[in-house]
Scaffold this active site. Structure first.
Site, PDB file in Angstrom:
ATOM      1  N   LYS A   1       0.502  14.301   1.505  1.00  0.00           N
ATOM      2  CA  LYS A   1      -0.865  14.556   1.140  1.00  0.00           C
ATOM      3  C   LYS A   1      -0.913  16.161   0.929  1.00  0.00           C
ATOM      4  O   LYS A   1      -2.067  16.417   0.448  1.00  0.00           O
ATOM      5  CB  LYS A   1      -1.732  13.764   2.283  1.00  0.00           C
ATOM      6  CG  LYS A   1      -1.763  12.475   2.096  1.00  0.00           C
ATOM      7  CD  LYS A   1      -2.572  11.459   3.214  1.00  0.00           C
ATOM      8  CE  LYS A   1      -2.523  10.327   3.285  1.00  0.00           C
ATOM      9  NZ  LYS A   1      -3.110   9.441   2.393  1.00  0.00           N
TER      10      LYS A   1
ATOM     11  N   LYS B   1     -14.446   8.234  -3.699  1.00  0.00           N
ATOM     12  CA  LYS B   1     -15.973   8.731  -3.254  1.00  0.00           C
ATOM     13  C   LYS B   1     -16.335   9.948  -3.650  1.00  0.00           C
ATOM     14  O   LYS B   1     -17.483  10.063  -3.952  1.00  0.00           O
ATOM     15  CB  LYS B   1     -15.576   8.339  -1.629  1.00  0.00           C
ATOM     16  CG  LYS B   1     -15.268   7.234  -1.083  1.00  0.00           C
ATOM     17  CD  LYS B   1     -14.768   7.180   0.149  1.00  0.00           C
ATOM     18  CE  LYS B   1     -13.864   5.760   0.559  1.00  0.00           C
ATOM     19  NZ  LYS B   1     -13.397   5.726   1.728  1.00  0.00           N
TER      20      LYS B   1
ATOM     21  N   LYS C   1      -8.452  13.315   4.968  1.00  0.00           N
ATOM     22  CA  LYS C   1      -7.594  12.143   4.951  1.00  0.00           C
ATOM     23  C   LYS C   1      -6.459  12.377   6.087  1.00  0.00           C
ATOM     24  O   LYS C   1      -6.429  13.529   6.566  1.00  0.00           O
ATOM     25  CB  LYS C   1      -7.000  12.360   3.621  1.00  0.00           C
ATOM     26  CG  LYS C   1      -6.199  13.447   3.273  1.00  0.00           C
ATOM     27  CD  LYS C   1      -5.437  13.344   1.721  1.00  0.00           C
ATOM     28  CE  LYS C   1      -6.727  13.419   0.374  1.00  0.00           C
ATOM     29  NZ  LYS C   1      -6.866  12.416  -0.296  1.00  0.00           N
ATOM     30  N   ARG C   2      -5.835  11.289   6.380  1.00  0.00           N
ATOM     31  CA  ARG C   2      -4.907  11.511   7.282  1.00  0.00           C
ATOM     32  C   ARG C   2      -3.720  12.782   7.041  1.00  0.00           C
ATOM     33  O   ARG C   2      -3.744  12.897   6.071  1.00  0.00           O
ATOM     34  CB  ARG C   2      -3.763  10.118   7.301  1.00  0.00           C
ATOM     35  CG  ARG C   2      -4.550   9.079   7.964  1.00  0.00           C
ATOM     36  CD  ARG C   2      -3.324   7.983   8.342  1.00  0.00           C
ATOM     37  NE  ARG C   2      -2.760   7.587   6.966  1.00  0.00           N
ATOM     38  CZ  ARG C   2      -1.396   7.666   6.533  1.00  0.00           C
ATOM     39  NH1 ARG C   2      -0.525   8.241   7.551  1.00  0.00           N
ATOM     40  NH2 ARG C   2      -0.861   7.192   5.515  1.00  0.00           N
TER      41      ARG C   2
ATOM     42  N   HIS D   1       0.754  -1.287  -0.090  1.00  0.00           N
ATOM     43  CA  HIS D   1       0.072   0.036   0.013  1.00  0.00           C
ATOM     44  C   HIS D   1       0.846   1.218   0.139  1.00  0.00           C
ATOM     45  O   HIS D   1       0.207   2.295  -0.057  1.00  0.00           O
ATOM     46  CB  HIS D   1      -0.817  -0.022   1.221  1.00  0.00           C
ATOM     47  CG  HIS D   1      -1.895  -1.028   1.221  1.00  0.00           C
ATOM     48  ND1 HIS D   1      -3.266  -0.593   0.538  1.00  0.00           N
ATOM     49  CD2 HIS D   1      -1.941  -2.134   1.848  1.00  0.00           C
ATOM     50  CE1 HIS D   1      -3.994  -1.712   0.774  1.00  0.00           C
ATOM     51  NE2 HIS D   1      -3.406  -2.770   1.546  1.00  0.00           N
TER      52      HIS D   1
ATOM     53  N   THR E   1      -8.600   6.665  -1.937  1.00  0.00           N
ATOM     54  CA  THR E   1     -10.066   5.975  -2.319  1.00  0.00           C
ATOM     55  C   THR E   1     -10.834   7.116  -1.955  1.00  0.00           C
ATOM     56  O   THR E   1     -11.951   7.038  -2.479  1.00  0.00           O
ATOM     57  CB  THR E   1     -10.093   4.958  -1.409  1.00  0.00           C
ATOM     58  OG1 THR E   1      -9.834   5.095  -0.032  1.00  0.00           O
ATOM     59  CG2 THR E   1      -9.473   3.404  -1.719  1.00  0.00           C
TER      60      THR E   1
HETATM   61  C1  GFP Z   1      -3.007   3.692   2.029  1.00  0.00           C
HETATM   62  C2  GFP Z   1      -2.303   4.572   0.998  1.00  0.00           C
HETATM   63  C3  GFP Z   1      -3.496   4.943   0.030  1.00  0.00           C
HETATM   64  C4  GFP Z   1      -4.319   3.831  -0.388  1.00  0.00           C
HETATM   65  C5  GFP Z   1      -4.828   3.017   0.720  1.00  0.00           C
HETATM   66  C6  GFP Z   1      -5.503   1.677   0.465  1.00  0.00           C
HETATM   67  O1  GFP Z   1      -4.006   4.639   2.893  1.00  0.00           O
HETATM   68  O2  GFP Z   1      -3.058   5.643  -1.111  1.00  0.00           O
HETATM   69  O3  GFP Z   1      -5.411   4.190  -1.261  1.00  0.00           O
HETATM   70  O4  GFP Z   1      -3.805   2.661   1.545  1.00  0.00           O
HETATM   71  O5  GFP Z   1      -4.657   0.933  -0.770  1.00  0.00           O
HETATM   72  F1  GFP Z   1      -1.688   5.558   1.450  1.00  0.00           F
HETATM   73  P1  GFP Z   1      -3.930   5.632   3.701  1.00  0.00           P
HETATM   74  O6  GFP Z   1      -3.804   4.874   5.061  1.00  0.00           O
HETATM   75  O7  GFP Z   1      -2.609   6.398   3.868  1.00  0.00           O
HETATM   76  O8  GFP Z   1      -5.088   6.635   3.747  1.00  0.00           O
END
Ligand code: GFP
Length: 792
Positions: A527, A633, A521-522, A343, A629
């Site tokens: 980001k 959305k 987002k986090r 990821h 993701t």
């Molecule tokens: C991580 C990645 C994202 C990805 C998700 C699911 O998520 O780019 O979409 O995993 O694969 F960074 P975060 O926990 O950082 O949001």
């Protein structure tokens, strides 16, 4: 339904209607809904046993589930019935829904993806179990005190969790530490301490109740009996010691990116839930198979990131030590069962354990890891090592032990091949595959956005909920004024609701006619929430200088948490709040710009914000966001994206059309090149009077008058170590935002563009993603019967 709710109120909650609180009603409703899940659930489990179908096991440290009342009622087709029943009982369905705690057993995208996958697995009729940890405290609760993030413990389990079934009879002993003895070629591990893993099952029912799977979460219990002797002596602390120790393991979810906190505990958590899951799936397999060598035909185990990577060695250990399979064969068998999803490429998130620590906590596993290393080196001399210097590299271990490794977007998969696993990819060129992430349309459109969902259903029928590609039919409507007006009216309704909520919860008045521009987002430097707030200040400057020019009024909304140990992320939060205070109090720009940052962003808040968004901020440094993701959305709910060519943005843009997407910034390739240019960020700042002014204001304390030097460090970093290239992308971002303003001033055109986003996002359903995993990685079939029910 009414009778069932009353029955549970009485028999399960022990309350009569006249003296029941919203909480009691909520539990009663949840139990009534759960009752309706059980038949579907049993039917599916029975069918799987009878057919001997292969099962999928999804191992994940995180399941960011959110609330379940609405989702469950919707999947069972019981929303109306529940509303009516409660109304007849004098209760308000909405208030009950709002009473449910948000189950935050995850940090962000990774955990939420796992939850979407559970919904899709059930909706497609794929026999599957989700395995994770039943954390007593999910992700911390965030508050702002004078603009700074303050964390407190989250307590979702302080009330009865109506969805789960406790399974005290399902127990596995999980060992830690101790030593290994070798006798006549056999290894015997004698752990120094053990805890019990006990199961809690939550049924997961798919769309239309067609299929039911299980989310099995493990809780740690002490193995040793309560020490009555100590207790009777009055030594109460000693009496409860073993219990306290055991409970620590399933007590808290670690926030990401906290590198120094409780390493050993984190390793124990990972082993705890992985071992329990592997033991459980082996037990299930052996209940109707005699030959362990058939395991790969019966189980597919997916590792959600490296957190459960110890699954490989654990499976090998059980096969070798308990089933007498020779080591090399066991490694091969385990590999056929395992898949690994990567990821992130961020080095701090690629787990590495100190050999000393791993050997101390899991001595037998370290031996097995060495055997895996030897096996790999014998077959592929010169292969990248799992054990390097004093570390065990879990990414390499997961890769070597998996028959397929997948990236989560097309770009990310290419980068995985070219960077982190370049050498392993050369040795195993077919192992890496792409499975672009997806989102469940049930929660992320059908349930969270009633106005749009109803409009779509009126137009094309309800089939889209189970088959999101049907949204394509809406493309024909992009020139239909009446439909576009209805589409805009749905958005407007969501925006009004959000404005009311913000007025109540943040005491800020916002105008629903303004553009709602949202980044949730986090909080992380890559980001680039920082770039967003810098652009906000630049815009404010220009509005303030010329308030009568033609402006598009905006509301900038932020949401997200910073890992408690991540200082820079916390400073960014503080800065956003400081800027918000100044801008929101400026009388000159009060009708033009507002900044809102509601605390404690979670799934529930996302469900409020996303349907009301006009503009989706997906502005990460290219090459850093594996997929995203949230981006999906927003686009599905008819927001336009301003974004870089990063992660799944690339594919979203291809699907919705480049003319319906606001692109800016350096590409992943250019980012890498730019970093090599000496003094690149200083040059970028000096070339941009706008950015220079903004940084100067922050530096002088315009937003932190009581502590003018508060952001000197942050600004200094932008000048000298701007690793995420905020400075280089700033002008392009600002200019693109002005283009967004211009387009927004033509509502018809904006609506048509937004509609083309909704209409072309069908491919991003997690149903498509899961079909990809099923085909390319797991070799399992979605039930044909269920497929027909869904699309029929
Ligand atoms: C991580 C990645 C994202 C990805 C998700 C699911 O998520 O780019 O979409 O995993 O694969 F960074 P975060 O926990 O950082 O949001």
């Amino acid at each position: 339904m009414k009778e069932e709710i009353l029955k549970h109120l009485r028999n399960s909650q022990g309350k009569d209607a006249a003296h029941s609180s919203v909480y009691d009603w909520r539990v009663a409703l949840s139990l009534a809904l759960r009752d309706r899940m059980v038949d579907h659930w049993f039917r599916s489990t029975r069918e799987t046993y009878e057919s001997g179908a292969k099962r999928v096991y999804y191992l994940s440290m995180e399941f960011l589930i959110g609330r379940l009342v609405e989702d469950t009622a919707a999947n069972l087709g019981l929303v109306q019935e529940a509303k009516t029943a409660l109304a007849e009982l004098g209760q308000d369905y909405e208030a009950i829904v709002l009473n449910e705690p948000d189950a935050a057993l995850g940090n962000g995208g990774l955990g939420r993806l796992a939850a979407c996958f559970m919904d899709s697995l059930a909706s497609l009729g794929i026999p599957a179990y989700g395995y994770g940890i039943r954390y007593e405290h999910g992700l911390f609760k965030q508050d702002f005190v004078d603009g700074s993030q303050v964390e407190t413990a989250e307590t979702w389990l302080s009330q009865r969790n109506a969805w789960e079934f406790a399974r005290p009879e399902v127990q596995f002993r999980i060992g830690f530490g101790g030593h290994v003895e070798h006798h006549e070629g056999k290894a015997h591990w004698h752990p120094w301490e053990t805890v019990l893993a006990t199961a809690y099952d939550t049924p997961v029912i798919g769309w239309k109740g067609s299929w039911g799977n299980t989310l099995r979460l493990w809780s740690a219990k002490p193995e040793a009996k309560f020490d009555l002797k100590s207790f009777n002596r009055g030594d109460y602390l000693a009496a409860g010691r073993s219990e306290a120790l055991a409970r620590t393991i399933s007590r808290v979810l670690y926030p990401d990116d906290t590198t120094d906190a409780g390493k050993e505990l984190r390793l124990k958590q990972e082993y705890f839930f992985t071992a329990a899951s592997i033991m459980d799936l082996l037990r299930r397999f052996l209940s109707d198979h005699d030959n362990i060598r058939e395991l790969p035909n019966a189980v597919a185990i997916q590792l959600n990131d490296t957190h459960p990577a110890i699954a490989g060695p654990e499976l090998v250990r059980l096969m070798v030590d308990e089933h007498d399979v020779p080591m090399a064969e066991a490694i091969g068998l385990a590999r056929q069962c395992l898949g690994y999803t990567n990821h992130t490429l961020l080095p701090e998130a690629l787990e590495r354990w100190h050999i000393g620590l791993l050997g101390r906590v899991l001595p037998r596993h370290l031996e097995i890891i060495r055997a895996i290393e030897d096996d790999q080196q014998a077959k592929h001399p010169g292969s990248p090592r799992i054990l390097e210097q004093d570390h065990v590299r879990m990414g390499e271990l997961a890769f070597i032990m998996a028959h397929k490794v997948n990236g989560v977007s097309a770009l990310h998969t290419d980068l995985v091949k070219e960077t982190v696993f370049a050498d392993l990819n050369r040795i195993h060129p077919k192992r890496i595959v792409n499975e672009t992430n997806g989102i469940t349309p049930r929660r992320w459109l059908h349930t969270c956005n009633a106005p749009l969902s109803e409009l779509v259903t009126q137009e094309i029928g309800e089939g889209w909920v189970g088959d999101l590609e049907q949204l394509k039919a809406l493309n024909q409507k992009s020139g239909d004024r009446t439909f576009l007006d209805a589409f805009s009216a749905a958005k407007r309704q969501n925006k009004e609701q959000l404005a009311d909520w913000i007025a109540q919860s943040c005491d800020i008045q916002i105008d629903p006619a303004a553009m709602f521009d949202i980044q949730i987002k986090r909080i992380h430097e890559y980001k680039r929430q920082l770039m967003n707030i810098l652009e906000t200040i630049a815009l404010w400057n220009e509005m303030h200088d010329a308030p009568n020019a033609e402006w598009t009024p905006r509301v900038k909304i932020f949401g997200g948490k910073a890992a408690p140990g991540y200082h820079v992320a916390k400073q960014i939060i503080h800065l956003i709040n400081d800027v918000a205070r100044v801008i929101n109090n400026d009388r000159v720009t009060k009708d033009l710009l507002k900044v809102v940052y509601p605390p404690n962003y979670n799934v529930t808040m996302a469900e409020r914000l996303i349907p009301a968004a006009d503009l989706s901020e997906q502005i990460s440094t290219a090459g850093k966001e594996a997929s995203g993701t949230g981006n999906m959305k927003f686009a599905l709910n008819g927001a336009l994206t301003i974004g870089t060519l990063d992660g799944a943005n690339v594919e979203i843009r291809e699907h919705v059309g480049s003319e319906n997407f606001f692109l800016f910034g350096l590409t992943a390739q250019e980012v890498v090149e730019r970093r090599h240019v000496h003094g690149f960020s200083r040059a970028a700042i000096e070339a941009s009077p706008r950015l220079t002014r903004v940084l100067g204001q922050i530096f002088e304390g315009v937003f932190s008058p009581s502590d003018p030097s508060r952001y000197h460090g942050l600004i200094g970093t932008l000048y000298d170590h701007d690793y995420f290239l905020v400075t280089c992308d700033f002008d392009s971002y600002f200019d693109t935002q002005r283009r967004v303003d211009e387009v927004y001033r033509n509502p018809q055109n904006w609506a048509a563009m937004a509609l083309r986003n909704t209409a072309n996002m069908g491919w991003f359903s997690s149903d498509r993603t899961i079909k990809g995993y099923a085909r390319d990685i797991w070799q399992v079939n979605a039930s044909e019967k269920v497929r027909l029910e869904l699309t029929g």
